[in-house]
Write a protein that holds these residues in place. Structure first.
Motif, PDB file in Angstrom:
ATOM      1  N   ALA A  50       0.825  -1.218   0.000  1.00 35.04           N
ATOM      2  CA  ALA A  50       0.000   0.000   0.000  1.00 35.04           C
ATOM      3  C   ALA A  50       0.857   1.264   0.000  1.00 35.04           C
ATOM      4  O   ALA A  50       0.560   2.229  -0.726  1.00 35.04           O
ATOM      5  CB  ALA A  50      -0.935   0.002   1.213  1.00 35.04           C
ATOM      6  N   ILE A  51       1.907   1.282   0.806  1.00 35.03           N
ATOM      7  CA  ILE A  51       2.772   2.463   0.871  1.00 35.03           C
ATOM      8  C   ILE A  51       3.456   2.726  -0.484  1.00 35.03           C
ATOM      9  O   ILE A  51       3.424   3.866  -0.985  1.00 35.03           O
ATOM     10  CB  ILE A  51       3.815   2.325   1.998  1.00 35.03           C
ATOM     11  CG1 ILE A  51       3.125   2.282   3.379  1.00 35.03           C
ATOM     12  CG2 ILE A  51       4.863   3.423   1.931  1.00 35.03           C
ATOM     13  CD1 ILE A  51       2.541   3.577   3.863  1.00 35.03           C
ATOM     14  N   PRO A  52       4.058   1.724  -1.146  1.00 32.22           N
ATOM     15  CA  PRO A  52       4.634   1.978  -2.474  1.00 32.22           C
ATOM     16  C   PRO A  52       3.601   2.428  -3.505  1.00 32.22           C
ATOM     17  O   PRO A  52       3.917   3.239  -4.389  1.00 32.22           O
ATOM     18  CB  PRO A  52       5.249   0.625  -2.860  1.00 32.22           C
ATOM     19  CG  PRO A  52       5.517  -0.053  -1.567  1.00 32.22           C
ATOM     20  CD  PRO A  52       4.422   0.383  -0.655  1.00 32.22           C
ATOM     21  N   GLU A  53       2.365   1.919  -3.401  1.00 29.75           N
ATOM     22  CA  GLU A  53       1.311   2.357  -4.327  1.00 29.75           C
ATOM     23  C   GLU A  53       1.039   3.851  -4.138  1.00 29.75           C
ATOM     24  O   GLU A  53       0.890   4.596  -5.112  1.00 29.75           O
ATOM     25  CB  GLU A  53       0.035   1.542  -4.072  1.00 29.75           C
ATOM     26  CG  GLU A  53       0.147   0.090  -4.510  1.00 29.75           C
ATOM     27  CD  GLU A  53      -0.766  -0.854  -3.751  1.00 29.75           C
ATOM     28  OE1 GLU A  53      -0.635  -2.078  -3.958  1.00 29.75           O
ATOM     29  OE2 GLU A  53      -1.599  -0.391  -2.930  1.00 29.75           O
ATOM     30  N   ALA A  54       0.992   4.279  -2.873  1.00 34.11           N
ATOM     31  CA  ALA A  54       0.749   5.701  -2.580  1.00 34.11           C
ATOM     32  C   ALA A  54       1.921   6.567  -3.021  1.00 34.11           C
ATOM     33  O   ALA A  54       1.727   7.699  -3.481  1.00 34.11           O
ATOM     34  CB  ALA A  54       0.477   5.876  -1.089  1.00 34.11           C
ATOM     35  N   ARG A  55       3.138   6.051  -2.894  1.00 31.30           N
ATOM     36  CA  ARG A  55       4.304   6.821  -3.344  1.00 31.30           C
ATOM     37  C   ARG A  55       4.231   7.130  -4.834  1.00 31.30           C
ATOM     38  O   ARG A  55       4.778   8.128  -5.302  1.00 31.30           O
ATOM     39  CB  ARG A  55       5.590   6.039  -3.056  1.00 31.30           C
ATOM     40  CG  ARG A  55       5.980   5.950  -1.579  1.00 31.30           C
ATOM     41  CD  ARG A  55       7.202   5.069  -1.436  1.00 31.30           C
ATOM     42  NE  ARG A  55       7.563   4.831  -0.043  1.00 31.30           N
ATOM     43  CZ  ARG A  55       8.100   3.692   0.395  1.00 31.30           C
ATOM     44  NH1 ARG A  55       8.358   2.702  -0.450  1.00 31.30           N
ATOM     45  NH2 ARG A  55       8.395   3.549   1.674  1.00 31.30           N
ATOM     46  N   LEU A  56       3.553   6.250  -5.587  1.00 28.28           N
ATOM     47  CA  LEU A  56       3.405   6.446  -7.031  1.00 28.28           C
ATOM     48  C   LEU A  56       2.245   7.380  -7.359  1.00 28.28           C
ATOM     49  O   LEU A  56       1.957   7.620  -8.531  1.00 28.28           O
ATOM     50  CB  LEU A  56       3.211   5.091  -7.730  1.00 28.28           C
ATOM     51  CG  LEU A  56       4.433   4.167  -7.720  1.00 28.28           C
ATOM     52  CD1 LEU A  56       4.069   2.792  -8.274  1.00 28.28           C
ATOM     53  CD2 LEU A  56       5.585   4.774  -8.513  1.00 28.28           C
ATOM     54  N   GLY A  57       1.565   7.877  -6.328  1.00 24.70           N
ATOM     55  CA  GLY A  57       0.524   8.868  -6.549  1.00 24.70           C
ATOM     56  C   GLY A  57      -0.891   8.343  -6.542  1.00 24.70           C
ATOM     57  O   GLY A  57      -1.839   9.108  -6.757  1.00 24.70           O
TER      58      GLY A  57
END
Length: 270
Positions: A50-57
Motif C-alpha cells: 500500500a505504501i509503495p502504491e501511494a508513493r506512485l501517486g
C-alpha cells in the motif's frame, strides 16, 4: 473474537514485513500504478504494498482485519507524509462499507488468501472493482519447496487438525481453485491469468535470527510452537525450521536473503 482476527493480531507481523519491503515495492512497480488511480489494498498489513502504491501517486485504501497492523500502517503513512494512503479495519469476506465498482485496482499480496470463505472473498473483490479495472493477488503455492509453503507445511505437522469445514488458504495457490472462485463471481475464465513469481525476504541478521522473528511474531508459527511445547516437541520443530531457513538462505556474511515462490493472479474486470 473472529478467529482470523485473533490469529493476525496475536503476534506482530510488522517484524516479518520489515523483511519484505524491497520485494513489495518491486512488485508494485510492475502493476502499472499511476497518479490518481484508486487502489484497494486488501489484507494490507502495515502497508508493504500500500505504501509503495501511494508513493506512485495512487489514492490508496488499505484494509486489514488486524487492528494493530492498521495502526502501524497509519503511522508509516504519516511518517512519509502520504495523505493519499488511508488504512482501516475490515474483513475481506464482507466489504459492505465499500461501494460497487469503486476501485481501478484491487491488490492483495499474501493477504486475502488467509481469509475464510474464499468464494465470498472473490465475489467481494470483483464487486468493488470497476469495469475495466483489475485485481492482482499474490498467493503462496501449496507443496512448493520454497520458504513460506514449507514453514506452513512443517508447522501443520505439530498443530492439531483444523476444524471441520476448514478451507486451506493455500488453495489460493492452485490455478483451478482460483479459476473456480472467480468464475463463480461472474468473471470469464479467459479474463484470469497466472504467472509464477518470486518474493525475497531480506534482513541484516542470520537465518536463525530471522526464524526467531517467526517464532515470536508470526501467528501461525506461534501457534505451532505452543502446540509443540505441550507435546514436548518444540525442539524438534525448532530443528526442522532451523534447517529450512539455513538451507534456503542465498546470502552470506551473517545476513539473510531467502526467495519464496508465489502465484501471481491477474483478473481483468470486464
Amino acid at each position: 473474537m473472529n478467529p482470523n482476527k485473533a490469529l493476525w493480531e496475536k503476534g506482530d507481523f510488522t517484524k516479518i514485513a520489515d523483511s519484505m519491503r524491497d520485494s513489495g515495492s518491486a512488485l508494485v512497480g510492475r502493476l502499472g500504478v499511476s497518479r490518481g488511480m484508486k487502489v484497494l489494498d486488501l489484507g494490507c498489513g502495515d502497508g508493504t504494498t500500500a505504501i509503495p502504491e501511494a508513493r506512485l501517486g495512487a489514492e490508496v485504501l488499505g484494509v486489514d482485519i488486524a487492528g494493530n497492523l492498521v495502526e502501524a500502517g497509519k503511522k508509516r503513512a504519516a511518517s512519509e507524509g502520504l495523505g493519499n494512503c488511508r488504512f482501516q479495519e475490515g474483513d475481506a469476506t464482507d466489504l459492505r462499507e465499500l461501494e460497487d465498482g469503486a476501485y481501478d485496482l484491487v491488490v492483495t499480496v499474501f493477504g486475502a488468501m488467509f481469509a475464510p470463505k474464499p468464494f465470498d472473498v472473490a465475489r467481494e473483490m470483483v464487486r468493488v472493482t470497476r469495469p475495466g479495472g483489475k485485481i492482482v493477488m499474490g498467493n503462496w503455492i501449496p507443496g512448493d519447496p520454497t520458504l513460506v509453503a514449507q514453514i506452513l507445511k512443517i508447522s501443520s505437522a505439530y498443530t492439531p487438525p483444523p476444524p471441520e469445514g476448514f478451507v486451506s488458504p493455500m488453495l489460493w495457490g492452485v490455478e483451478s481453485n482460483v479459476t473456480e472462485r472467480f468464475t463463480s463471481a461472474g468473471v470469464a475464465k479467459e479474463d484470469i491469468s497466472f504467472e509464477k513469481d518470486v518474493f525475497t525476504f531480506e534482513i541484516s541478521g542470520t537465518p536463525s535470527e530471522f526464524l526467531e522473528r517467526f517464532r515470536k511474531y508470526y501467528g501461525p508459527t506461534m501457534n505451532a510452537f505452543e502446540a509443540a511445547e505441550k507435546n514436548g516437541k518444540a525442539e524438534d520443530l525448532q530443528r526442522e525450521l532451523e534447517e529450512l531457513f539455513n538451507k534456503q538462505n542465498k546470502s552470506g556474511n551473517g545476513t539473510t536473503s531467502i526467495p519464496a515462490n508465489f502465484l501471481r493472479v491477474t483478473v481483468s474486470r470486464k
